[in-house]
Design a protein around this motif. Structure first.
Motif, PDB file in Angstrom:
ATOM      1  N   UNK A 236       5.281 -14.499  -6.875  1.00 55.47           N
ATOM      2  CA  UNK A 236       4.849 -13.252  -7.485  1.00 55.47           C
ATOM      3  C   UNK A 236       5.689 -12.101  -6.936  1.00 55.47           C
ATOM      4  N   UNK A 237       5.579 -10.964  -7.603  1.00 54.79           N
ATOM      5  CA  UNK A 237       6.309  -9.784  -7.145  1.00 54.79           C
ATOM      6  C   UNK A 237       5.502  -9.144  -6.031  1.00 54.79           C
ATOM      7  N   UNK A 238       6.103  -9.035  -4.855  1.00 52.75           N
ATOM      8  CA  UNK A 238       5.354  -8.583  -3.685  1.00 52.75           C
ATOM      9  C   UNK A 238       6.205  -7.643  -2.843  1.00 52.75           C
ATOM     10  N   UNK A 239       5.526  -6.713  -2.233  1.00 52.98           N
ATOM     11  CA  UNK A 239       6.118  -5.786  -1.266  1.00 52.98           C
ATOM     12  C   UNK A 239       5.931  -6.378   0.126  1.00 52.98           C
ATOM     13  N   UNK A 272      -2.855  -2.913   7.842  1.00 56.27           N
ATOM     14  CA  UNK A 272      -3.655  -1.741   8.214  1.00 56.27           C
ATOM     15  C   UNK A 272      -2.933  -0.459   7.812  1.00 56.27           C
ATOM     16  N   UNK A 273      -1.626  -0.407   8.015  1.00 51.98           N
ATOM     17  CA  UNK A 273      -0.842   0.764   7.593  1.00 51.98           C
ATOM     18  C   UNK A 273      -0.892   0.936   6.075  1.00 51.98           C
ATOM     19  N   UNK A 274      -0.811  -0.180   5.333  1.00 45.15           N
ATOM     20  CA  UNK A 274      -0.875  -0.108   3.872  1.00 45.15           C
ATOM     21  C   UNK A 274      -2.229   0.438   3.434  1.00 45.15           C
ATOM     22  N   UNK A 275      -3.299  -0.056   4.045  1.00 50.70           N
ATOM     23  CA  UNK A 275      -4.645   0.396   3.702  1.00 50.70           C
ATOM     24  C   UNK A 275      -4.811   1.885   3.982  1.00 50.70           C
ATOM     25  N   UNK A 276      -4.354   2.313   5.120  1.00 46.82           N
ATOM     26  CA  UNK A 276      -4.507   3.722   5.482  1.00 46.82           C
ATOM     27  C   UNK A 276      -3.609   4.610   4.621  1.00 46.82           C
ATOM     28  N   UNK A 277      -2.433   4.120   4.251  1.00 47.60           N
ATOM     29  CA  UNK A 277      -1.548   4.902   3.379  1.00 47.60           C
ATOM     30  C   UNK A 277      -2.135   5.037   1.980  1.00 47.60           C
ATOM     31  N   UNK A 278      -2.825   3.991   1.494  1.00 47.84           N
ATOM     32  CA  UNK A 278      -3.438   4.075   0.165  1.00 47.84           C
ATOM     33  C   UNK A 278      -4.631   5.019   0.164  1.00 47.84           C
ATOM     34  N   UNK A 279      -5.322   5.111   1.307  1.00 43.12           N
ATOM     35  CA  UNK A 279      -6.487   6.009   1.399  1.00 43.12           C
ATOM     36  C   UNK A 279      -6.082   7.453   1.646  1.00 43.12           C
ATOM     37  N   UNK A 280      -4.902   7.640   2.249  1.00 37.41           N
ATOM     38  CA  UNK A 280      -4.406   8.987   2.525  1.00 37.41           C
ATOM     39  C   UNK A 280      -2.971   9.088   2.017  1.00 37.41           C
ATOM     40  N   UNK A 290      -0.709   7.057  -8.758  1.00 40.27           N
ATOM     41  CA  UNK A 290      -0.531   5.667  -9.181  1.00 40.27           C
ATOM     42  C   UNK A 290      -1.868   5.036  -9.521  1.00 40.27           C
ATOM     43  N   UNK A 291      -1.861   4.268 -10.626  1.00 43.42           N
ATOM     44  CA  UNK A 291      -3.061   3.550 -11.027  1.00 43.42           C
ATOM     45  C   UNK A 291      -3.197   2.298 -10.176  1.00 43.42           C
ATOM     46  N   UNK A 292      -4.330   1.627 -10.284  1.00 46.00           N
ATOM     47  CA  UNK A 292      -4.520   0.364  -9.581  1.00 46.00           C
ATOM     48  C   UNK A 292      -5.975   0.173  -9.229  1.00 46.00           C
ATOM     49  N   UNK A 293      -6.382  -1.089  -9.148  1.00 45.97           N
ATOM     50  CA  UNK A 293      -7.788  -1.386  -8.891  1.00 45.97           C
ATOM     51  C   UNK A 293      -7.984  -2.207  -7.636  1.00 45.97           C
ATOM     52  N   UNK A 294      -6.946  -2.406  -6.846  1.00 43.17           N
ATOM     53  CA  UNK A 294      -7.080  -3.251  -5.675  1.00 43.17           C
ATOM     54  C   UNK A 294      -7.911  -2.545  -4.608  1.00 43.17           C
ATOM     55  N   UNK A 295      -8.734  -3.309  -3.896  1.00 47.91           N
ATOM     56  CA  UNK A 295      -9.538  -2.791  -2.790  1.00 47.91           C
ATOM     57  C   UNK A 295      -8.990  -3.375  -1.498  1.00 47.91           C
ATOM     58  N   UNK A 332       1.132   1.064  -7.994  1.00 45.80           N
ATOM     59  CA  UNK A 332       1.952   1.082  -6.792  1.00 45.80           C
ATOM     60  C   UNK A 332       1.947  -0.328  -6.213  1.00 45.80           C
ATOM     61  N   UNK A 333       3.047  -1.024  -6.369  1.00 43.56           N
ATOM     62  CA  UNK A 333       3.124  -2.419  -5.935  1.00 43.56           C
ATOM     63  C   UNK A 333       2.983  -2.542  -4.423  1.00 43.56           C
ATOM     64  N   UNK A 334       3.187  -1.447  -3.714  1.00 40.41           N
ATOM     65  CA  UNK A 334       3.059  -1.496  -2.254  1.00 40.41           C
ATOM     66  C   UNK A 334       1.623  -1.715  -1.809  1.00 40.41           C
ATOM     67  N   UNK A 335       0.661  -1.472  -2.706  1.00 42.10           N
ATOM     68  CA  UNK A 335      -0.748  -1.717  -2.385  1.00 42.10           C
ATOM     69  C   UNK A 335      -1.147  -3.166  -2.557  1.00 42.10           C
ATOM     70  N   UNK A 336      -0.194  -4.028  -2.914  1.00 45.62           N
ATOM     71  CA  UNK A 336      -0.492  -5.442  -3.080  1.00 45.62           C
ATOM     72  C   UNK A 336      -0.572  -5.851  -4.540  1.00 45.62           C
ATOM     73  N   UNK A 337      -0.795  -7.141  -4.761  1.00 46.07           N
ATOM     74  CA  UNK A 337      -0.904  -7.663  -6.116  1.00 46.07           C
ATOM     75  C   UNK A 337      -2.130  -7.088  -6.805  1.00 46.07           C
ATOM     76  N   UNK A 338      -1.938  -6.612  -8.040  1.00 46.99           N
ATOM     77  CA  UNK A 338      -3.014  -6.037  -8.839  1.00 46.99           C
ATOM     78  C   UNK A 338      -2.981  -6.644 -10.230  1.00 46.99           C
ATOM     79  N   UNK A 339      -4.159  -6.740 -10.855  1.00 45.95           N
ATOM     80  CA  UNK A 339      -4.193  -7.406 -12.154  1.00 45.95           C
ATOM     81  C   UNK A 339      -3.409  -6.635 -13.208  1.00 45.95           C
ATOM     82  N   UNK A 340      -3.140  -5.343 -12.967  1.00 46.52           N
ATOM     83  CA  UNK A 340      -2.353  -4.568 -13.938  1.00 46.52           C
ATOM     84  C   UNK A 340      -0.881  -4.953 -13.936  1.00 46.52           C
ATOM     85  N   UNK A 341      -0.404  -5.586 -12.894  1.00 52.94           N
ATOM     86  CA  UNK A 341       1.019  -5.934 -12.790  1.00 52.94           C
ATOM     87  C   UNK A 341       1.375  -6.983 -13.832  1.00 52.94           C
ATOM     88  N   UNK A 342       2.395  -6.720 -14.644  1.00 52.33           N
ATOM     89  CA  UNK A 342       2.821  -7.666 -15.674  1.00 52.33           C
ATOM     90  C   UNK A 342       4.078  -8.425 -15.266  1.00 52.33           C
TER      91      UNK A 342
END
Length: 515
Positions: A236-239, A272-280, A290-295, A332-342
């Motif tokens: 898969x496409x991954x950061x 942990x850095x990815x999680x904190x960057x997505x929250x802030x 950026x859109x996305x539904x990953x938690x 934002x692919x940096x937040x991980x795999x998301x179902x929106x990614x085609x």
């Protein structure tokens, strides 16, 4: 559970389940995956728009003739009796989806899905008329004026022409396209032809011009059940957060973490850095929204903001956000795999280009398995891939063998319904209608005989008939029996081609007076 789950009640105070989608302006990108995507668009649309115009043995090469109940695909003709092959073809298509998804994710969505293909063409026309990403955003934000009207009008004119051409071509697969074109002027299309041309054109204009990524995110079921076919060894496409985090701008001349003493982070710290960057998010991320539904964390988690890192502590991601700008679904692919990614690979091309300008090794965003990203052993060719592959090859082989060896003769017998039998001077007679269908593209001769031949039943002399190409030929037959023959007897009509290629046996019954 020790955490409270926050609740929000949908009421009449402004809360709603509907969220208006912000328009996405995909940035143009170049690279190997973009070239592959363009090649797929040209190839697939080339087949769609060219195939109806090709000729084969004096007819349209690809034609789905519904009134005649015949499908033509180049040298092959499929009749209603060949429905088994269509069913098998659909099974092969489904299994192919399973195979390629388990192997390398959403390849179908990124390169071959009609929604992706037509949206790509509509985006090209949008760029030709309105400019690049920044100019399109400025144009939409500007008040209506002469330039905006001209550019928007030119875009919609191109969209409308292309959509009408698409609808015309679609109907041309079911109505001979040369005949359909000849009836444009003067306009002599039938009601259903007109309806489907304009309906398909409107659907193309709406889906590829306006809905775009919303079709992939909300309408397509594949995005929802794809996770059932993924595992940690799926490509898969991954950061790579171990290499990229913590992200941030830096001065030129700073080498890659692969060349510095810092090296790669451990997975726990990186995620942990990815999680904190997505929250802030940074200011650049906030501008993109950026859109996305990953938690990335538990419900109710409130991570601390990231501290300010020194240049030496930074990872290879410079937080340019170009990977988000080129994404057609705006994630934002940096937040991980998301179902929106085609899985179109646009973010890979964008990141590789940035890494090249920075002098860093490519592959910060790349095709990889989740195990490989986490530094664990991975195996792409695993048992499920071999099982899917074996079943796919077996079904493809069975379909090809069946099509190549199918009979070109169909024979059916219908008894005369007016009388059970007739008594004649020669004995007892039964009347039948034998329907022969010559599915081949040439005239053929067929010999009709009766079995068993020693039961006192006979046909009046040898019966040889000639059937033209694709002809449905009814043949009236009379079977006679000696006087005194009574009751019910099983008989078989044997139809054989004169060249010996086809033979059909049709069972029926002969009736005489009750003994």
């Amino acid at each position: 559970m020790s955490k409270r789950i926050p609740l929000d009640v949908v009421d009449d105070q402004g809360n709603s389940f509907y969220v208006s989608e912000r328009k996405i302006y995909p940035r143009d990108v170049s690279g190997r995956f973009n070239r592959l995507r363009v090649a797929a668009v040209v190839w697939l649309l080339g087949m769609f728009y060219v195939f109806p115009w090709l000729r084969w043995d004096g007819r349209q090469a690809v034609l789905f003739d519904l009134p005649a109940r015949k499908f033509y695909v180049f040298g092959l003709a499929f009749w209603p009796q060949d429905f088994l092959f269509l069913a098998l073809l659909l099974i092969i298509a489904a299994l192919s989806l399973f195979f390629f998804t388990a192997l390398a994710g959403r390849l179908w969505c990124g390169y071959a899905c009609p929604q992706t293909v037509w949206t790509e063409v509509f985006l090209w026309m949008e760029r030709w008329t309105e400019g690049d990403r920044s100019r399109r955003m400025k144009l939409d934000a500007a008040p209506w004026g002469r330039e905006k009207i001209l550019r928007k009008g030119a875009k919609h004119f191109l969209w409308a022409v292309f959509a009408l051409w698409t609808g015309f071509t679609f109907v041309g697969f079911f109505t001979p396209i040369t005949d359909l074109a000849s009836r444009i002027v003067p306009f002599e299309w039938g009601g259903w032809e007109t309806f489907w041309v304009f309906f398909y054109a409107f659907a193309t204009w709406g889906n590829a011009g306006f809905l775009r990524e919303q079709v992939c995110k909300y309408m397509c079921p594949y995005a929802r059940f794809q996770s059932a076919m993924f595992d940690r060894n799926t490509l898969l496409i991954a950061y790579d957060p171990m290499r990229g985090e913590p992200r941030g701008p830096r001065k030129r001349g700073l080498g890659s973490v692969l060349e510095r003493a810092r090296g790669l982070l451990d997975p726990k710290t990186a995620y942990d850095y990815v999680f904190r960057a997505s929250a802030h998010p940074t200011a650049a991320d906030n501008r993109l929204q950026a859109h996305g539904t990953i938690t990335l964390g538990g419900v109710g988690d409130k991570p601390e903001p990231l501290p300010k890192f020194s240049y030496e502590e930074l990872g290879d991601c410079i937080d340019c956000t170009i990977c988000v700008q080129v994404c057609p679904t705006g994630i934002d692919i940096r937040n991980g795999l998301q179902y929106e990614c085609i899985a179109c690979g646009a973010c890979i091309d964008a990141c590789d280009e940035v890494m090249g300008k920075m002098g860093y090794p490519r592959g910060l965003i790349r095709y990889a398995t989740q195990n490989a990203i986490d530094g664990k052993p991975t195996r792409v060719l695993r048992p499920r891939i071999f099982v899917y592959g074996f079943l796919l090859l077996a079904l493809c082989g069975a379909w090809a063998w069946g099509v190549a060896h199918r009979s070109e003769l169909i024979a059916e017998v219908l008894r005369d319904r007016n009388a059970l039998y007739r008594e004649t001077a020669a004995g007892v007679a039964n009347d039948y209608t034998l329907k022969l269908i010559n599915k081949s593209q040439e005239t053929r001769s067929f010999r009709i005989t009766l079995e068993p031949a020693d039961a006192g039943l006979s046909l009046p002399g040898p019966v040889v008939v000639e059937a033209g190409p694709e002809q449905v030929l009814p043949v009236a037959l009379t079977v006679t029996a000696e006087e005194g023959t009574g009751g019910r007897r099983e008989i078989r009509f044997v139809v054989e081609s004169e060249d010996g290629r086809d033979r059909r046996v049709v069972n029926s019954s002969f009736f005489g007076p009750s003994p």
